[in-house]
Design a protein around this motif. Structure first.
Motif, PDB file in Angstrom:
ATOM      1  N   GLY A   1       5.543   7.516 -10.495  1.00 20.29           N
ATOM      2  CA  GLY A   1       6.036   6.099 -10.346  1.00 20.29           C
ATOM      3  C   GLY A   1       5.293   5.590  -9.067  1.00 20.29           C
ATOM      4  O   GLY A   1       4.428   6.121  -8.490  1.00 20.29           O
ATOM      5  N   HIS A   2       5.245   4.097  -9.023  1.00 18.55           N
ATOM      6  CA  HIS A   2       4.567   3.394  -8.051  1.00 18.55           C
ATOM      7  C   HIS A   2       5.023   3.882  -6.455  1.00 18.55           C
ATOM      8  O   HIS A   2       3.898   3.667  -5.701  1.00 18.55           O
ATOM      9  CB  HIS A   2       4.561   2.013  -8.399  1.00 18.55           C
ATOM     10  N   ALA A   3       6.209   4.006  -6.403  1.00 20.71           N
ATOM     11  CA  ALA A   3       6.465   4.283  -5.108  1.00 20.71           C
ATOM     12  C   ALA A   3       5.770   5.590  -4.565  1.00 20.71           C
ATOM     13  O   ALA A   3       5.401   5.681  -3.430  1.00 20.71           O
ATOM     14  CB  ALA A   3       7.956   4.511  -4.951  1.00 20.71           C
ATOM     15  N   ALA A   4       6.045   6.749  -5.371  1.00 24.12           N
ATOM     16  CA  ALA A   4       5.099   7.702  -4.823  1.00 24.12           C
ATOM     17  C   ALA A   4       3.302   7.527  -4.925  1.00 24.12           C
ATOM     18  O   ALA A   4       2.984   8.128  -4.018  1.00 24.12           O
ATOM     19  CB  ALA A   4       5.081   8.952  -5.997  1.00 24.12           C
ATOM     20  N   GLY A   5       3.072   6.578  -5.617  1.00 23.77           N
ATOM     21  CA  GLY A   5       1.653   6.139  -5.576  1.00 23.77           C
ATOM     22  C   GLY A   5       1.573   5.690  -4.262  1.00 23.77           C
ATOM     23  O   GLY A   5       0.483   5.768  -3.553  1.00 23.77           O
ATOM     24  N   ASP A   6       2.065   4.686  -3.873  1.00 22.04           N
ATOM     25  CA  ASP A   6       2.496   3.928  -2.434  1.00 22.04           C
ATOM     26  C   ASP A   6       2.295   5.031  -1.504  1.00 22.04           C
ATOM     27  O   ASP A   6       1.671   4.741  -0.345  1.00 22.04           O
ATOM     28  CB  ASP A   6       3.217   3.166  -2.555  1.00 22.04           C
ATOM     29  N   PHE A   7       3.283   5.823  -1.516  1.00 21.92           N
ATOM     30  CA  PHE A   7       3.243   6.925  -0.438  1.00 21.92           C
ATOM     31  C   PHE A   7       1.754   7.747  -0.306  1.00 21.92           C
ATOM     32  O   PHE A   7       1.538   7.960   0.848  1.00 21.92           O
ATOM     33  CB  PHE A   7       4.269   7.841  -0.701  1.00 21.92           C
ATOM     34  N   CYS A   8       1.515   8.039  -1.516  1.00 21.74           N
ATOM     35  CA  CYS A   8       0.034   8.997  -1.283  1.00 21.74           C
ATOM     36  C   CYS A   8      -0.813   8.042  -0.629  1.00 21.74           C
ATOM     37  O   CYS A   8      -1.763   8.371  -0.077  1.00 21.74           O
ATOM     38  CB  CYS A   8      -0.317   8.988  -2.751  1.00 21.74           C
ATOM     39  N   LEU A   9      -1.001   6.544  -1.140  1.00 19.59           N
ATOM     40  CA  LEU A   9      -2.155   5.710  -0.307  1.00 19.59           C
ATOM     41  C   LEU A   9      -1.778   5.720   1.389  1.00 19.59           C
ATOM     42  O   LEU A   9      -2.672   5.902   2.124  1.00 19.59           O
ATOM     43  CB  LEU A   9      -2.032   4.344  -0.937  1.00 19.59           C
ATOM     44  N   GLN A  10      -0.354   5.755   1.499  1.00 24.06           N
ATOM     45  CA  GLN A  10      -0.508   5.782   3.050  1.00 24.06           C
ATOM     46  C   GLN A  10      -0.594   6.969   3.494  1.00 24.06           C
ATOM     47  O   GLN A  10      -1.060   6.980   4.808  1.00 24.06           O
ATOM     48  CB  GLN A  10       1.348   5.474   3.081  1.00 24.06           C
ATOM     49  N   HIS A  11      -0.437   8.136   2.847  1.00 23.22           N
ATOM     50  CA  HIS A  11      -0.642   9.432   3.384  1.00 23.22           C
ATOM     51  C   HIS A  11      -2.002   9.602   3.794  1.00 23.22           C
ATOM     52  O   HIS A  11      -2.533  10.142   4.680  1.00 23.22           O
ATOM     53  CB  HIS A  11       0.059  10.445   2.565  1.00 23.22           C
ATOM     54  N   PHE A  12      -2.714   9.305   2.578  1.00 27.13           N
ATOM     55  CA  PHE A  12      -4.194   9.291   2.740  1.00 27.13           C
ATOM     56  C   PHE A  12      -4.632   8.470   3.914  1.00 27.13           C
ATOM     57  O   PHE A  12      -5.607   9.077   4.799  1.00 27.13           O
ATOM     58  CB  PHE A  12      -4.982   8.832   1.778  1.00 27.13           C
ATOM     59  N   THR A  13      -4.153   7.445   4.297  1.00 29.07           N
ATOM     60  CA  THR A  13      -4.707   6.649   5.165  1.00 29.07           C
ATOM     61  C   THR A  13      -4.303   7.282   6.568  1.00 29.07           C
ATOM     62  O   THR A  13      -5.412   7.427   7.351  1.00 29.07           O
ATOM     63  CB  THR A  13      -3.720   5.198   5.287  1.00 29.07           C
ATOM     64  N   LEU A  14      -3.193   7.952   6.739  1.00 25.55           N
ATOM     65  CA  LEU A  14      -3.217   8.556   7.857  1.00 25.55           C
ATOM     66  C   LEU A  14      -4.077   9.740   8.289  1.00 25.55           C
ATOM     67  O   LEU A  14      -4.354  10.169   9.243  1.00 25.55           O
ATOM     68  CB  LEU A  14      -1.515   9.253   7.878  1.00 25.55           C
ATOM     69  N   MET A  15      -4.365  10.597   6.959  1.00 27.33           N
ATOM     70  CA  MET A  15      -5.028  11.552   7.037  1.00 27.33           C
ATOM     71  C   MET A  15      -6.508  11.329   7.416  1.00 27.33           C
ATOM     72  O   MET A  15      -7.028  11.947   8.578  1.00 27.33           O
ATOM     73  CB  MET A  15      -5.009  12.369   5.835  1.00 27.33           C
ATOM     74  N   ALA A  16      -7.120  10.385   6.733  1.00 32.57           N
ATOM     75  CA  ALA A  16      -8.404   9.874   6.951  1.00 32.57           C
ATOM     76  C   ALA A  16      -8.673   9.402   8.512  1.00 32.57           C
ATOM     77  O   ALA A  16      -9.636   9.625   9.071  1.00 32.57           O
ATOM     78  CB  ALA A  16      -8.724   8.759   6.223  1.00 32.57           C
ATOM     79  N   GLN A  17      -7.666   8.463   9.054  1.00 28.85           N
ATOM     80  CA  GLN A  17      -7.873   8.171  10.327  1.00 28.85           C
ATOM     81  C   GLN A  17      -7.752   9.200  11.555  1.00 28.85           C
ATOM     82  O   GLN A  17      -8.491   9.197  12.487  1.00 28.85           O
ATOM     83  CB  GLN A  17      -6.479   7.221  10.618  1.00 28.85           C
ATOM     84  N   THR A  18      -7.219  10.614  11.092  1.00 22.49           N
ATOM     85  CA  THR A  18      -7.532  11.606  11.953  1.00 22.49           C
ATOM     86  C   THR A  18      -8.800  12.120  12.093  1.00 22.49           C
ATOM     87  O   THR A  18      -9.313  12.801  13.081  1.00 22.49           O
ATOM     88  CB  THR A  18      -6.378  12.852  11.726  1.00 22.49           C
TER      89      THR A  18
END
Length: 409
Positions: free
Chosen positions: A273-290
């Motif tokens: 689902g798209h909600a899970a996809g949105d969560f993945c995008l947000q999670h990747f953003t947090l990981m990359a910023q570290t």
């Protein structure tokens, strides 16, 4: 000649109007906390002016005089609290209650205990000036490299108000205070109240300009941010790349660009689902910023595509950052259990060169070429783009990546 009651009536009307304006700003922008204090300041000042007007027409009672002086000092303290809140300084009620309480006690004593116009005027003048004096430095000090135009106006008006009350205090001490009470009906009192009305209105106009500048900057920031992830959007990326290209063309110093694509993102949306996809995008953003350095810019350019701008960086340094981003994603994927969704990415790395010049789209195209090679090589890896011609046609050489790339003509 304008009468003193008429001028105090103008004072009341003006501050009621300002209070309504600030109330509208406060309701329209709930996160703008300074507006709450400035709303309260305007309405309290209107009440204080009304009490002063009441004292002029009701000469038999001194209670309106006490209420007017206390209310107007409290209004000045609220305005100062709004200034502190605007600039992100800690706001406490201790100083406000102390100044207002001491003003009330002093005025009450020199009204009912030991009647002295000179002391009343002195206490009121000092109490009105003190809150503005304590916040004057905030208004006139540059913040983030610039002075807010409204803050400059408010600071200038604050200096004039403080000077006005200082002169009034001196004149009061010299004359005994009788001619400087704001309540006697003569031409001098009319001029003084008119000046006070003008300065008070100008101070609030300064506050309004401060608010407009802040809100305009917030809107500009929102226009450059991605709604979902909170990082820079494509517009911000293009602006930054244009600036970096121009800077590199002047100095000859390179910088690097990473283009990132989440592997299998469509299947994540289709399966979870798209909600899970949105969560993945947000999670990747947090990981990359570290894994980024101060000054690096992470931007979402659309869908599952991201870019990272690395100022003053070579291709090798860009490859190092790409490896860090891959490693954090791989480590996170290894820790996934149950319904957790592992995130894998492919990354293309490119470096600015003289051939790219001031055109950021050329640099993006080079990084896209490297990303395409990373995708062809099995994904979940990175590749670096090297535009140098091959030394021997058809001979492959090691690249700064997880895969081996052919040098491009």
């Amino acid at each position: 000649m304008l009468s003193v009651p008429t001028l105090w009536t103008v004072f009341v009307i003006n501050f009621l109007a300002l209070g309504l304006i600030w109330a509208y700003v406060m309701r329209s922008y709930p996160s703008f906390d300074a507006a709450r204090f400035w709303t309260g300041s305007a309405f309290v000042a209107a009440v204080g002016a009304a009490m002063a007007m009441l004292r002029v027409v009701m000469t038999e009672s001194l209670l309106p005089l006490l209420a007017a002086g206390t209310a107007l000092v409290f209004a000045a303290c609220l305005a100062a609290m709004g200034i502190k809140k605007f600039f992100g300084r800690p706001v406490t009620w201790r100083a406000t209650l102390l100044i207002t309480g001491l003003t009330f006690a002093g005025l009450a004593f020199f009204i009912f205990g030991n009647d002295s116009v000179r002391m009343r005027v002195s206490i009121y003048s000092i109490a009105q000036s003190l809150p503005l004096l304590l916040t004057l430095r905030l208004l006139l000090t540059p913040h983030e490299g610039r002075i807010n135009p409204g803050a400059r106006l408010a600071g200038t008006v604050s200096i004039l108000i403080i000077s006005f009350y200082a002169l009034r205090l001196i004149a009061c001490v010299v004359s005994g205070g009788g001619e400087f009470s704001f309540l006697q009906f003569d031409q001098l009192q009319s001029v003084m109240i008119l000046v006070l009305v003008f300065l008070s209105m100008a101070l609030n106009f300064g506050f309004l300009l401060m608010a407009m500048d802040r809100l305009r900057n917030e809107v500009a920031d929102l226009a450059l941010l991605d709604d979902l992830t909170g990082v820079a959007n494509r517009r911000h990326l293009v602006q930054r790349l244009t600036e970096e290209c121009a800077r590199s063309e002047r100095s000859g110093q390179p910088f690097a660009l990473l283009v990132i694509d989440l592997d299998g993102f469509k299947s994540i949306n289709d399966t979870h689902g798209h909600a899970a996809g949105d969560f993945c995008l947000q999670h990747f953003t947090l990981m990359a910023q570290t894994r980024l350095r101060p000054g690096d810019l992470l931007a979402r350019t659309g869908g599952d595509e991201f870019c990272i701008v690395l100022p003053s960086s070579t291709l090798r340094e860009g490859a190092m950052i790409a490896r860090r981003v891959l490693e954090v994603c791989r480590l996170d994927a290894e820790q996934c259990v149950g319904s957790d969704i592992p995130i894998a990415v492919s990354i293309g790395v490119a470096q600015w060169s003289r051939e790219i010049g001031p055109f950021p789209d050329r640099l993006i195209a080079a990084a896209d070429h490297a990303l395409y090679d990373a995708k062809k090589s099995g994904r979940n890896c990175f590749a670096a783009y090297d535009p140098a011609p091959p030394l021997v046609p058809g001979i492959e050489i090691p690249a700064l990546s997880d895969v081996t790339l052919r040098r491009r003509a």
